[in-house]
Design a protein around this motif. Structure first.
Motif, PDB file in Angstrom:
ATOM      1  N   GLU A  77       0.858  -1.194   0.022  1.00  0.00           N
ATOM      2  CA  GLU A  77      -0.084   0.067   0.164  1.00  0.00           C
ATOM      3  C   GLU A  77       0.835   1.336   0.187  1.00  0.00           C
ATOM      4  O   GLU A  77       1.417   1.588   1.160  1.00  0.00           O
ATOM      5  CB  GLU A  77      -0.902  -0.160   1.241  1.00  0.00           C
ATOM      6  CG  GLU A  77      -1.792  -1.217   1.311  1.00  0.00           C
ATOM      7  CD  GLU A  77      -2.817  -1.164   2.411  1.00  0.00           C
ATOM      8  OE1 GLU A  77      -2.642  -0.302   3.075  1.00  0.00           O
ATOM      9  OE2 GLU A  77      -3.556  -2.150   2.576  1.00  0.00           O
ATOM     10  N   VAL A  78       1.061   1.790  -1.302  1.00  0.00           N
ATOM     11  CA  VAL A  78       2.099   2.920  -1.158  1.00  0.00           C
ATOM     12  C   VAL A  78       1.439   4.139  -1.028  1.00  0.00           C
ATOM     13  O   VAL A  78       2.326   5.068  -0.486  1.00  0.00           O
ATOM     14  CB  VAL A  78       2.367   2.993  -2.630  1.00  0.00           C
ATOM     15  CG1 VAL A  78       3.541   4.298  -2.863  1.00  0.00           C
ATOM     16  CG2 VAL A  78       3.051   1.514  -3.299  1.00  0.00           C
ATOM     17  N   GLY A  79       0.197   4.270  -0.955  1.00  0.00           N
ATOM     18  CA  GLY A  79      -0.650   5.644  -0.739  1.00  0.00           C
ATOM     19  C   GLY A  79      -0.315   6.708  -1.912  1.00  0.00           C
ATOM     20  O   GLY A  79      -0.055   6.338  -2.961  1.00  0.00           O
ATOM     21  N   GLN A  80      -0.312   7.824  -1.506  1.00  0.00           N
ATOM     22  CA  GLN A  80      -0.137   9.069  -2.282  1.00  0.00           C
ATOM     23  C   GLN A  80       1.182   9.317  -2.792  1.00  0.00           C
ATOM     24  O   GLN A  80       2.037   9.309  -1.837  1.00  0.00           O
ATOM     25  CB  GLN A  80      -0.969  10.144  -1.929  1.00  0.00           C
ATOM     26  CG  GLN A  80      -0.847  11.329  -3.066  1.00  0.00           C
ATOM     27  CD  GLN A  80      -1.916  12.493  -2.945  1.00  0.00           C
ATOM     28  OE1 GLN A  80      -3.044  12.256  -2.560  1.00  0.00           O
ATOM     29  NE2 GLN A  80      -1.398  13.542  -2.830  1.00  0.00           N
ATOM     30  N   VAL A  81       1.555   9.432  -3.907  1.00  0.00           N
ATOM     31  CA  VAL A  81       2.900   9.810  -4.374  1.00  0.00           C
ATOM     32  C   VAL A  81       2.628  10.951  -5.489  1.00  0.00           C
ATOM     33  O   VAL A  81       1.775  10.965  -6.321  1.00  0.00           O
ATOM     34  CB  VAL A  81       3.462   8.432  -5.468  1.00  0.00           C
ATOM     35  CG1 VAL A  81       4.757   9.008  -6.099  1.00  0.00           C
ATOM     36  CG2 VAL A  81       3.601   7.359  -4.862  1.00  0.00           C
ATOM     37  N   THR A  82       3.429  11.769  -5.022  1.00  0.00           N
ATOM     38  CA  THR A  82       3.369  13.265  -5.674  1.00  0.00           C
ATOM     39  C   THR A  82       4.726  13.207  -6.662  1.00  0.00           C
ATOM     40  O   THR A  82       5.845  13.015  -6.238  1.00  0.00           O
ATOM     41  CB  THR A  82       3.382  14.517  -4.735  1.00  0.00           C
ATOM     42  OG1 THR A  82       2.414  14.214  -3.858  1.00  0.00           O
ATOM     43  CG2 THR A  82       3.339  15.688  -5.270  1.00  0.00           C
ATOM     44  N   LEU A  83       4.187  13.788  -7.937  1.00  0.00           N
ATOM     45  CA  LEU A  83       5.152  13.836  -8.756  1.00  0.00           C
ATOM     46  C   LEU A  83       5.407  15.318  -9.178  1.00  0.00           C
ATOM     47  O   LEU A  83       4.407  15.975  -9.174  1.00  0.00           O
ATOM     48  CB  LEU A  83       4.877  12.982 -10.297  1.00  0.00           C
ATOM     49  CG  LEU A  83       4.845  11.664 -10.007  1.00  0.00           C
ATOM     50  CD1 LEU A  83       4.478  11.079 -11.592  1.00  0.00           C
ATOM     51  CD2 LEU A  83       6.040  10.976  -9.688  1.00  0.00           C
ATOM     52  N   ALA A  84       6.862  15.627  -9.439  1.00  0.00           N
ATOM     53  CA  ALA A  84       7.038  17.238  -9.722  1.00  0.00           C
ATOM     54  C   ALA A  84       7.338  17.108 -11.280  1.00  0.00           C
ATOM     55  O   ALA A  84       7.954  16.507 -11.673  1.00  0.00           O
ATOM     56  CB  ALA A  84       8.219  17.836  -9.114  1.00  0.00           C
ATOM     57  N   ARG A  85       6.702  18.180 -11.795  1.00  0.00           N
ATOM     58  CA  ARG A  85       6.858  18.310 -13.279  1.00  0.00           C
ATOM     59  C   ARG A  85       7.937  18.669 -13.663  1.00  0.00           C
ATOM     60  O   ARG A  85       8.893  19.584 -12.959  1.00  0.00           O
ATOM     61  CB  ARG A  85       5.937  19.340 -13.899  1.00  0.00           C
ATOM     62  CG  ARG A  85       6.039  19.771 -15.338  1.00  0.00           C
ATOM     63  CD  ARG A  85       4.819  20.286 -15.922  1.00  0.00           C
ATOM     64  NE  ARG A  85       3.660  19.372 -16.103  1.00  0.00           N
ATOM     65  CZ  ARG A  85       3.433  18.527 -17.053  1.00  0.00           C
ATOM     66  NH1 ARG A  85       4.303  18.317 -18.135  1.00  0.00           N
ATOM     67  NH2 ARG A  85       2.373  17.743 -16.994  1.00  0.00           N
TER      68      ARG A  85
END
Length: 273
Positions: A77-85
């Protein structure tokens, strides 16, 4: 379920084209899954208990890596991953956007008598934007302007601009623009290549575009703002009329500076009034 994750941008938008790769401690890939339209990743493949590395990639974004421990539940269960452009600027979420003419402007400036400027605008226009999900340079723009809606604040001058000397609105009631491609010139700036149809002539035109940001509006929608500029030459569109004064100065300049301030609402149509 073996793997769950939510992929988002820094602004909270779903990254629908993200790919999640799970590798064991030897570096071997054990699972690969793609995000759905909501940026969610769900894969039912059970994982052996142990430590894993999760790598999230998406075109246009910097990759993100994290570690996860799989227990006897055999779930990650990784949860939320935030990617930066890449480049640091978040862009509007992909999909259709509709230009809101009430909160947008299409204006042009021409030199007058060689010493001042005449400012005009078009009051009736529509447009659509399609933000590509995997490569923003594949996005598209289409716009239509009603030529007879030209307004310079002077009725006599407007009537002349609508005549065959200039726009000839009876024969050519619409001015059209359709993009043919985008070239990035900065993290939030692009050159929009396109074809402009005006006065019965279609010519290639480039717009210098700046993205100004995205946010919610008071009506429950989401808006994106853009500003674009370009220069046009009347003779390129077979509008060759000119009155030359005694001193040899043209009454109206042949170069037009076009300024577009655009608000677009997310979706294929404007919200009901």
């Amino acid at each position: 379920m073996g793997l769950t994750a939510r992929i988002r941008t820094r602004d909270g938008w779903a990254v629908s084209h993200a790919v999640v790769t799970v590798a064991d401690m030897t570096g071997a890939q054990v699972l690969r899954a793609e995000a759905d339209a909501e940026g969610a990743v769900r894969d039912a493949t059970p994982l052996e208990p142990g430590a894993y590395t999760v790598i999230v990639t998406a075109v246009g974004y910097a990759p993100a890596a994290s570690s996860v421990i799989v227990t006897a539940s055999r779930r990650a269960e990784v949860g939320q991953v935030t990617l930066a452009r890449q480049g640091g600027t978040e862009l509007p979420p992909p999909g259709p956007w509709t230009v809101d003419p009430v909160h947008s402007s299409v204006a042009a400036v021409a030199q007058h008598l060689g010493i001042s400027s005449v400012h005009g605008r078009f009051t009736e226009f529509s447009g659509s934007i399609e933000i590509a999900p995997d490569d923003v340079t594949k996005s598209r723009v289409d716009a239509v302007i009603r030529a007879a809606s030209v307004d310079t604040g002077n009725g006599m001058r407007d009537g002349h601009l609508k005549s065959p000397d200039f726009l000839d609105v009876e024969r050519f009631p619409e001015i059209t623009f359709r993009s043919t491609g985008l070239t990035a010139t900065g993290s939030d700036r692009w050159t929009v290549h396109g074809e402009l149809g005006m006065h019965g002539v279609v010519r290639p035109v480039d717009l210098d575009l700046a993205y100004l940001g995205t946010g919610p509006d008071p009506w429950g929608g989401t808006r994106a703002a853009f500003r674009a500029t370009t220069e046009l030459h009347r003779e390129d569109f077979a509008m060759n009329y000119n009155q030359v004064l005694q001193a040899g100065i043209a009454a109206v300049g042949t170069t037009l500076k076009v300024e577009l301030d655009i608000q677009a609402v997310q979706g294929e149509s404007l919200p009901a009034a």
